[in-house]
Design a protein around this motif. Sequence first.
Motif, PDB file in Angstrom:
ATOM      1  N   TYR A  40       8.739   5.050   7.966  1.00 24.83           N
ATOM      2  CA  TYR A  40       8.242   3.960   8.811  1.00 24.83           C
ATOM      3  C   TYR A  40       6.730   4.078   8.846  1.00 24.83           C
ATOM      4  O   TYR A  40       6.184   5.169   9.029  1.00 24.83           O
ATOM      5  CB  TYR A  40       8.815   4.073  10.229  1.00 24.83           C
ATOM      6  N   THR A  41       6.045   2.969   8.647  1.00 24.83           N
ATOM      7  CA  THR A  41       4.586   2.989   8.586  1.00 24.83           C
ATOM      8  C   THR A  41       4.010   1.966   9.554  1.00 24.83           C
ATOM      9  O   THR A  41       4.659   0.980   9.905  1.00 24.83           O
ATOM     10  CB  THR A  41       4.097   2.677   7.164  1.00 24.83           C
ATOM     11  N   GLY A  68       0.401   9.248  13.764  1.00 25.50           N
ATOM     12  CA  GLY A  68       0.465   9.737  12.394  1.00 25.50           C
ATOM     13  C   GLY A  68       0.533  11.251  12.341  1.00 25.50           C
ATOM     14  O   GLY A  68       1.318  11.819  11.575  1.00 25.50           O
ATOM     15  N   LEU A  73       1.841  12.233   8.912  1.00 21.27           N
ATOM     16  CA  LEU A  73       1.364  11.168   8.040  1.00 21.27           C
ATOM     17  C   LEU A  73      -0.157  11.274   7.910  1.00 21.27           C
ATOM     18  O   LEU A  73      -0.814  11.967   8.688  1.00 21.27           O
ATOM     19  CB  LEU A  73       1.740   9.798   8.612  1.00 21.27           C
ATOM     20  N   GLU A  77      -1.625   6.719   3.959  1.00 26.44           N
ATOM     21  CA  GLU A  77      -0.291   7.183   3.547  1.00 26.44           C
ATOM     22  C   GLU A  77       0.590   7.272   4.776  1.00 26.44           C
ATOM     23  O   GLU A  77       0.983   8.345   5.216  1.00 26.44           O
ATOM     24  CB  GLU A  77      -0.383   8.552   2.850  1.00 26.44           C
ATOM     25  N   GLY A  78       0.870   6.115   5.362  1.00 29.97           N
ATOM     26  CA  GLY A  78       1.717   6.083   6.547  1.00 29.97           C
ATOM     27  C   GLY A  78       1.093   5.343   7.707  1.00 29.97           C
ATOM     28  O   GLY A  78       1.792   4.740   8.518  1.00 29.97           O
ATOM     29  N   PHE A  79      -0.235   5.388   7.803  1.00 37.60           N
ATOM     30  CA  PHE A  79      -0.911   4.601   8.832  1.00 37.60           C
ATOM     31  C   PHE A  79      -2.324   4.274   8.356  1.00 37.60           C
ATOM     32  O   PHE A  79      -2.899   4.986   7.515  1.00 37.60           O
ATOM     33  CB  PHE A  79      -0.953   5.335  10.179  1.00 37.60           C
ATOM     34  N   TYR A 102       3.397  -2.298   5.264  1.00 36.53           N
ATOM     35  CA  TYR A 102       3.482  -1.606   6.550  1.00 36.53           C
ATOM     36  C   TYR A 102       4.607  -2.231   7.368  1.00 36.53           C
ATOM     37  O   TYR A 102       4.731  -3.448   7.452  1.00 36.53           O
ATOM     38  CB  TYR A 102       2.144  -1.687   7.296  1.00 36.53           C
TER      39      TYR A 102
END
Length: 360
Positions: A40-41, A68, A73, A77-79, A102
Amino acid sequence: MKNRKLMFLFALFVSIGMILAACGGGSDVDNGSEGDAPDYTAAIVTDEGGVDDKSFNQSAWEGLQAWGEEHDLSKGEGFDYAQSNDASDYLPNLTSLVRDDYNLVFGIGFLLEDAVSDVAGQYPDTNFAIVDTVVDAPNVASITFAEHEGSFLVGVAAAMKTESDQLGFVGGVDSDLINKFEAGFVAGAKSVNPDIEVDIQYVGDFSSADSGKLIATRMYNDGADVIYHAAGAAGNGVFAQAKDIKQNDPDRQVWVIGVDRDQYEEGEIGDHNVTLTSMVKRVDTSVQEVSNLGVNGEFPGGEIVEFGLADEGVSAAKTNEEALTDDIVTEIDNWKEQIINGDVEVPQTRDELESFESSL
């Protein structure tokens, strides 16, 4: 739309997520095994003040960074965030983050209301959240705060600290939202002393620090000794002017009340600090909490998520222990209890403020 009040209990959210994952139900999102990053981002789009405005946007970004870090994260790379220089950037920034896949995209501030509404309709499978206003859409969570309540408390502090009985309020954009800060502040100050005068002026935006400094200069010159700003990055100009005055005349008592984040550090000048208090608005925690709801498959789409005084969604910072004497802190706490108990109904508009003042 449904209303939801949330407490800031991150451990509870993490525990719920682990229990649901263990039971194999309650979420369509792969949370991963313990220690793994969730599938989940999330990202934010700032308003015009920029991500490092030392106020509203920065608080949101700090919350996303904390989320994050909580999930191992990294930025990009995720946020991530997209910075807006003006209103024309809102829709392209939102769209770009959606196309970058996202899962959750935040619009930070009421100025993004139309852009979030538009893009949410175009991308119904993406989660969106907007801070400080309401967008009625099934895939949008609307995050709101009781700014008037927190502003009431810092108004109490200002009224007890002033030596001139003249205060200032510097707003960003003259709008329903910032009027809540204004009304609460004036109500709090006049509850302590109905004869206090409050000079109210608006910058016209949330980014012009030079304009904020010019307004503060006039207010201090006219006798105000405490100014509360609700102006985002434009409020940096208020701090700059107070520090200029203090540098030139260390014995002069001038104060600033910060907003959104605890702006104690912004008031530091040598051995002095001009930040009396700050109306802390936990945008950071709200971003982290709503993101965790998304991780756990509980994203509150179509709901209004409220953060108020009772759950520390807003508060008056007590960092400057030298300036906030015991009697001021006691008075703040007394009024806080009355508001939470419902004994005091804080006005949110100028019309409500007028009625409130007539009852004093």
